[in-house]
Design an enzyme around this catalytic site. Structure first.
Site, PDB file in Angstrom:
ATOM      1  N   ARG A  32      -6.219   4.258 -26.543  1.00 52.14           N
ATOM      2  CA  ARG A  32      -6.544   5.654 -26.270  1.00 52.14           C
ATOM      3  C   ARG A  32      -5.973   6.070 -24.904  1.00 52.14           C
ATOM      4  NH1 ARG A  32     -12.925   5.402 -27.213  1.00 52.14           N
ATOM      5  NH2 ARG A  32     -12.517   3.321 -26.359  1.00 52.14           N
ATOM      6  N   LYS A  40     -11.881   4.450 -20.795  1.00 55.27           N
ATOM      7  CA  LYS A  40     -12.818   3.366 -20.535  1.00 55.27           C
ATOM      8  C   LYS A  40     -13.068   3.192 -19.044  1.00 55.27           C
ATOM      9  CE  LYS A  40     -14.661   1.218 -22.939  1.00 55.27           C
ATOM     10  NZ  LYS A  40     -16.019   1.543 -23.480  1.00 55.27           N
ATOM     11  N   TYR A  43     -15.747   7.276 -19.388  1.00 53.29           N
ATOM     12  CA  TYR A  43     -16.928   6.512 -19.782  1.00 53.29           C
ATOM     13  C   TYR A  43     -17.155   5.420 -18.744  1.00 53.29           C
ATOM     14  CZ  TYR A  43     -16.803   8.587 -24.475  1.00 53.29           C
ATOM     15  OH  TYR A  43     -16.827   9.459 -25.533  1.00 53.29           O
ATOM     16  N   HIS A  66     -20.743   3.540 -18.572  1.00 56.41           N
ATOM     17  CA  HIS A  66     -21.711   2.580 -19.134  1.00 56.41           C
ATOM     18  C   HIS A  66     -22.173   1.578 -18.070  1.00 56.41           C
ATOM     19  CE1 HIS A  66     -21.105   4.150 -23.154  1.00 56.41           C
ATOM     20  NE2 HIS A  66     -19.812   3.997 -23.036  1.00 56.41           N
ATOM     21  N   GLU A 121     -20.752   9.692 -20.810  1.00 53.40           N
ATOM     22  CA  GLU A 121     -21.893   9.409 -21.676  1.00 53.40           C
ATOM     23  C   GLU A 121     -23.211   9.977 -21.192  1.00 53.40           C
ATOM     24  OE1 GLU A 121     -21.713   5.796 -18.928  1.00 53.40           O
ATOM     25  OE2 GLU A 121     -20.274   7.068 -19.977  1.00 53.40           O
ATOM     26  N   ASP A 128     -22.005  -1.320 -25.528  1.00 58.47           N
ATOM     27  CA  ASP A 128     -21.589  -0.737 -24.251  1.00 58.47           C
ATOM     28  C   ASP A 128     -22.759  -0.603 -23.281  1.00 58.47           C
ATOM     29  OD1 ASP A 128     -18.804  -0.374 -24.360  1.00 58.47           O
ATOM     30  OD2 ASP A 128     -19.006   1.393 -25.605  1.00 58.47           O
TER      31      ASP A 128
END
Length: 365
Positions: free
Chosen positions: A15, A75, A94, A96, A118, A270
């Site tokens: 991605r 990520k 993101y 996490h 998130e 995650d």
């Protein structure tokens, strides 16, 4: 604002933070975008595509991090990338953090402002930037569960949909949120026997109405989950507490209740995973076996369908990127839902659930 897009470096992560179409929108509004060479190559976005959209191309990630005022990724940054961040710079991706204390500490040390996809919310209490990837992961979870049930994959040898005269496989979905509902949609489409477990009776009523009786609903309790494990062939962990570590719903001892060759798919990995025996895996080595039970715990599941995932993610993130590009502090002051995405700033944890999960001090603002 000068915005940077580095190439993702997690294993089999294809991605990219911004598509050429998103870059064109930013450039049209007077912003500058620098993209690392090859950042989109895994999903057939060439450097020429980005140049045509108005981006500059950088030869290496260090150049991107050094030049940009805001880094847009998919990520979480790896530790060496965290070291390239600096005070006054913004990271939007993101994160996490609840399951990753080393990364949290590295981001704190950087002094950068770190906003997590998130934990951004919307007016209805939803998570609009997590939703598209939750949809993808939920749908994928049934695909991978069905695949690893096959005998040659080490599974029990069950066809989820069954055939005339042979009962379908049973799928237990722990959590009735976005991932859980998308998993249920796919499982029902395969003609599996599907049950969704959740602690919200209101949500269970919504799911019952949504599926018109094609999905069974059960209030989630330890006893109910134990009963599910005895008969389920695929168990999908789809629980989420925004910003916090996932609760451990299935213990190691409870695996003894399951049939050998059954499959656990942990979408919540995650956030640390909702099975006690879960640990993060990669697309290169996605499964492992504990007590005869196959565990699929890939921490970037949507990366397997990277092109679909990138477009879905950009559809959701671009409006927020545009807001932040107009001024980070002003954007968060004007939008309290975007402000809830703030996880780290000025060397401190700024999200209460993240701080609690990590055992670190929470500093408001």
């Amino acid at each position: 604002m000068h915005i940077g897009v580095p190439k993702e470096i997690k294993v089999h992560e294809y991605r990219v933070g911004l598509t050429p179409l998103s870059v064109a929108e930013l450039v049209a509004r007077g912003h500058r975008v620098t993209v690392e060479t090859g950042a989109g190559s895994g999903i057939d976005f060439t450097d020429a595509d980005y140049v045509a959209a108005g981006a500059d191309i950088a030869a290496d990630p260090q150049t991107v991090f050094a030049a940009a005022e805001m880094i847009v990724k998919v990520k979480e940054p790896q530790l060496h990338e965290c070291a390239w961040l600096r005070p006054g710079q913004t990271l939007f991706t993101y994160l996490h953090l609840a399951a990753d204390k080393p990364q949290a500490e590295a981001l704190m040390a950087s002094g950068a402002t770190c906003i997590a996809y998130e934990t951004v919310t919307d007016a209805r209490g939803g998570l609009p930037l997590l939703r598209p990837m939750s949809e993808v992961a939920g749908r994928m979870s049934v695909q991978v569960g069905a695949h690893y049930l096959e005998k040659e994959q080490g599974g029990r040898g069950i066809l989820l949909g069954g055939v005339p005269g042979v009962a379908p496989g049973k799928v237990a979905i722990l959590g009735g949120g976005v991932s859980g509902v998308n998993a249920a949609e796919m499982a029902v489409g395969l003609r599996a026997d599907v049950t969704v477990y959740d602690i919200s009776t209101a949500r269970l009523a919504e799911i019952d109405e949504m599926f018109q009786g094609r999905v069974k609903t059960v209030f989630s309790s330890r006893a109910a989950i134990a009963s599910a494990l005895e008969s389920a062939h695929v168990v999908i962990g789809a629980v989420l507490i925004p910003g916090a570590a996932a609760p451990k719903l299935v213990t190691r001892d409870m695996l003894k209740l399951m049939k050998r060759g059954s499959v656990l798919v942990d979408i919540a990995i995650d956030q640390g995973g909702c099975f006690e025996t879960s640990h993060a895996t990669t697309h290169a080595d996605p499964v492992y076996v504990v007590d005869g039970i196959i565990h699929y715990c890939v921490a970037n599941m949507p990366g397997a369908v990277a092109r679909t995932s990138t477009f879905a993610l950009n559809n959701a993130t671009l409006p927020f990127v545009l807001k932040l590009a107009g001024g980070v502090d002003a954007a968060m002051a004007a939008d309290p839902h975007l402000a809830r995405g703030l996880n780290v700033a000025r060397g401190a944890i700024r999200h209460a659930a993240v701080a609690e999960a990590l055992g670190l001090p929470f500093v408001a603002g």
